[in-house]
Write a protein that holds these residues in place. Structure first.
Motif, PDB file in Angstrom:
ATOM      1  N   VAL A   1      -5.550   3.692  -3.001  1.00 31.40           N
ATOM      2  CA  VAL A   1      -6.196   2.442  -2.592  1.00 31.40           C
ATOM      3  C   VAL A   1      -7.409   2.786  -1.743  1.00 31.40           C
ATOM      4  O   VAL A   1      -7.279   3.314  -0.636  1.00 31.40           O
ATOM      5  CB  VAL A   1      -5.220   1.548  -1.795  1.00 31.40           C
ATOM      6  N   ASN A   2      -8.601   2.514  -2.272  1.00 28.05           N
ATOM      7  CA  ASN A   2      -9.828   2.841  -1.566  1.00 28.05           C
ATOM      8  C   ASN A   2     -10.498   1.601  -0.962  1.00 28.05           C
ATOM      9  O   ASN A   2     -11.699   1.613  -0.691  1.00 28.05           O
ATOM     10  CB  ASN A   2     -10.818   3.520  -2.530  1.00 28.05           C
ATOM     11  N   GLN A   3      -9.722   0.563  -0.779  1.00 29.54           N
ATOM     12  CA  GLN A   3     -10.278  -0.677  -0.250  1.00 29.54           C
ATOM     13  C   GLN A   3      -9.643  -1.010   1.094  1.00 29.54           C
ATOM     14  O   GLN A   3      -8.534  -0.563   1.412  1.00 29.54           O
ATOM     15  CB  GLN A   3     -10.018  -1.841  -1.228  1.00 29.54           C
TER      16      GLN A   3
ATOM     17  N   ILE B   1       0.840  -1.207   0.000  1.00 29.51           N
ATOM     18  CA  ILE B   1       0.000   0.000   0.000  1.00 29.51           C
ATOM     19  C   ILE B   1       0.875   1.257   0.000  1.00 29.51           C
ATOM     20  O   ILE B   1       0.585   2.231  -0.702  1.00 29.51           O
ATOM     21  CB  ILE B   1      -0.951  -0.008   1.215  1.00 29.51           C
ATOM     22  N   ASP B   2       1.957   1.235   0.774  1.00 28.90           N
ATOM     23  CA  ASP B   2       2.896   2.365   0.767  1.00 28.90           C
ATOM     24  C   ASP B   2       3.489   2.571  -0.629  1.00 28.90           C
ATOM     25  O   ASP B   2       3.663   3.710  -1.082  1.00 28.90           O
ATOM     26  CB  ASP B   2       4.029   2.124   1.772  1.00 28.90           C
TER      27      ASP B   2
ATOM     28  N   LEU C   1      -8.642  -5.532  -0.678  1.00 28.83           N
ATOM     29  CA  LEU C   1      -7.478  -5.405  -1.556  1.00 28.83           C
ATOM     30  C   LEU C   1      -6.859  -6.770  -1.836  1.00 28.83           C
ATOM     31  O   LEU C   1      -6.501  -7.082  -2.980  1.00 28.83           O
ATOM     32  CB  LEU C   1      -6.437  -4.484  -0.920  1.00 28.83           C
ATOM     33  N   LEU C   2      -6.759  -7.592  -0.793  1.00 27.65           N
ATOM     34  CA  LEU C   2      -6.169  -8.923  -0.954  1.00 27.65           C
ATOM     35  C   LEU C   2      -7.005  -9.765  -1.911  1.00 27.65           C
ATOM     36  O   LEU C   2      -6.455 -10.445  -2.784  1.00 27.65           O
ATOM     37  CB  LEU C   2      -6.058  -9.622   0.403  1.00 27.65           C
TER      38      LEU C   2
END
Length: 217
Positions: free
Chosen positions: A162-164, A152-153, A169-170
């Motif tokens: 990333v809006n999840q 994410i970083d 996301l996974l």
């Protein structure tokens, strides 16, 4: 109708006193064609090695390298690449040896044996590339997924929002991985099927003609 087929027809319709000459002609034709096919297998193998090498050079220093560095995976990725190169070179040595051995073959039985060996080596080569490509990609991707915070970083650093949640996301990444790896597998399989499969089909045709000659002796 190619030259080998014309020799076959002539062989089937001629008298016994010229049968021995016809067998020799067919053997010579099958020998020449088999040698040419194996030479092309070797050449295509070299071109494939250059392709993978060029692809890795193209992606060197890209954002993917930054991601691997962030996740401390660069050494692992490099190791998988070098192992791939090393094994391909070993197969290329095998292709070259098969080409040389077929080129100097002096009898039907010897040529039959060398064609069988060539077919086996090519099949192992195809299986290795398919399995190795999929397994190494699965391992690397799973290691990336195991550290979602760093991933994410990395996305944020490269302007990707990333809006999840992590779980969402996974799931999205796993679905994407399955789709991409499936496409990769079938693309590679189709490439090997069309290219090496076509050459092996021609080689197998020569093999069948040599078996027929050998059975008549």
């Amino acid at each position: 109708m190619d030259a080998l087929e014309r020799y076959k027809k002539a062989w089937d319709n001629q008298p016994d006193e010229t049968l021995k000459v016809s067998k020799l002609d067919i053997y010579r034709m099958a020998h020449s064609k088999s040698s040419s096919i194996v030479k092309w297998i070797f050449i295509i193998g070299i071109l494939e090695l250059l392709f993978w090498g060029g692809l890795n050079i193209f992606f060197a220093g890209s954002s993917y390298s930054d991601l691997y560095e962030s996740l401390h995976l660069q050494k692992l990725v490099n190791a998988t690449i070098y192992i791939h190169y090393f094994v391909i070179v070993l197969f290329l040595v095998g292709f070259y040896k098969n080409y040389k051995s077929i080129s100097i073959s002096e009898n039907t039985k010897g040529l039959i044996k060398k064609i069988l060996n060539t077919r086996r080596v090519v099949k192992y080569y195809v299986y290795f590339n398919l399995v190795y490509a999929i397994l190494t990609n699965i391992i690397v991707v799973l290691l990336i997924f195991s550290d979602l915070d760093t991933l994410i970083d990395y996305y944020n650093t490269h302007g990707i929002t990333v809006n999840q949640s992590k779980d969402q996301l996974l799931i999205s990444l796993i679905i994407s991985m399955v789709v991409v790896l499936t496409l990769l597998f079938f693309t590679m399989w189709l490439f090997y099927k069309l290219l090496y499969g076509s050459l092996l089909k021609k080689l197998n045709k020569n093999y069948e003609e040599l078996i027929k000659i050998n059975d008549e002796e």
